[in-house]
Enzyme design. Sequence first.
Site, PDB file in Angstrom:
ATOM      1  N   GLU A 116      66.606  64.735  27.260  1.00 10.39           N
ATOM      2  CA  GLU A 116      65.611  63.545  27.622  1.00 10.39           C
ATOM      3  C   GLU A 116      64.806  64.215  28.722  1.00 10.39           C
ATOM      4  OE1 GLU A 116      67.497  59.642  26.724  1.00 10.39           O
ATOM      5  OE2 GLU A 116      68.780  60.607  27.830  1.00 10.39           O
ATOM      6  N   GLU A 136      74.497  61.579  22.261  1.00 15.46           N
ATOM      7  CA  GLU A 136      75.196  60.386  22.949  1.00 15.46           C
ATOM      8  C   GLU A 136      76.232  59.686  22.136  1.00 15.46           C
ATOM      9  OE1 GLU A 136      71.878  61.621  26.001  1.00 15.46           O
ATOM     10  OE2 GLU A 136      72.407  61.707  23.838  1.00 15.46           O
TER      11      GLU A 136
END
Length: 262
Positions: A116, A136
């Site tokens: 990210e 995640e």
Amino acid sequence: MESVGSGLVTIDWHDHRADVYLSRPDKRNAMTVPLMTDLVEAFERVDAADDVRAATLLGEGPVFSAGMDLEMMRDRVEPDSEIDRDVFPDVLAAIEEIRQPVVAGIKRAAPAGAFELTLPCDFRIIGRNAKYGLLEVALGTFPHGGGTQRLPRLVGLSNAKEIVLTGAFVDPEDAADMGLVHEVVDTDAVDDRAKAFADDLCSNAPLGLRNGKRALNAAFDLPLERGLEYERRLGFELDDTHDYREGFEARLEDREPEFRGE
């Protein structure tokens, strides 16, 4: 090398290029609150440097970043945790809003939060064997540091769903095919190629780079008509500048332009 804040981020200044390093190599540059706070300060310093035309984001040592520090992430679920939950969005905003284009050099690993971290960069150079993906969903959560919002804008909704919901690493060549990264190079060449890419950007007019980035960043936020108006306004801002005149005069005289950012 210039140390920033707590010393977990450094800046190496090179003429018109600034190299921003995650400087926690003993922990594979895993991100903690102090490191992320340093990153915000680093990009604020680069943004304020009028002579800098482009920047890189690199990892000191053999790895770009292992992502978020796992102990920090475990501890943040404790009721009395003092983890600042807003610092990571601040980092991403600092990278996205910086005036200069930013080139990320992704070597060996950039999972989860490190993935990210690269998304608001303007360009991404990746090593052939890099572990690059959003993991995640295998950790009891999902990417919510911009992964579900910035990623679809880069690769389309279908590709983004595959990356987010499978939790699998993205093959670097596939990442290039879908437009997620701009070049795939040998692992040992990542940092040097990112710097060379940034140097190529530095040869261009700094005001053109900055206003061009502003216009492009607005492309998905404005309706087409308003976006075109914004683009024209940013273009008109440069008509009466030294660099505008110098660019055309240099081309007519068949010589290299001498841009001043004025």
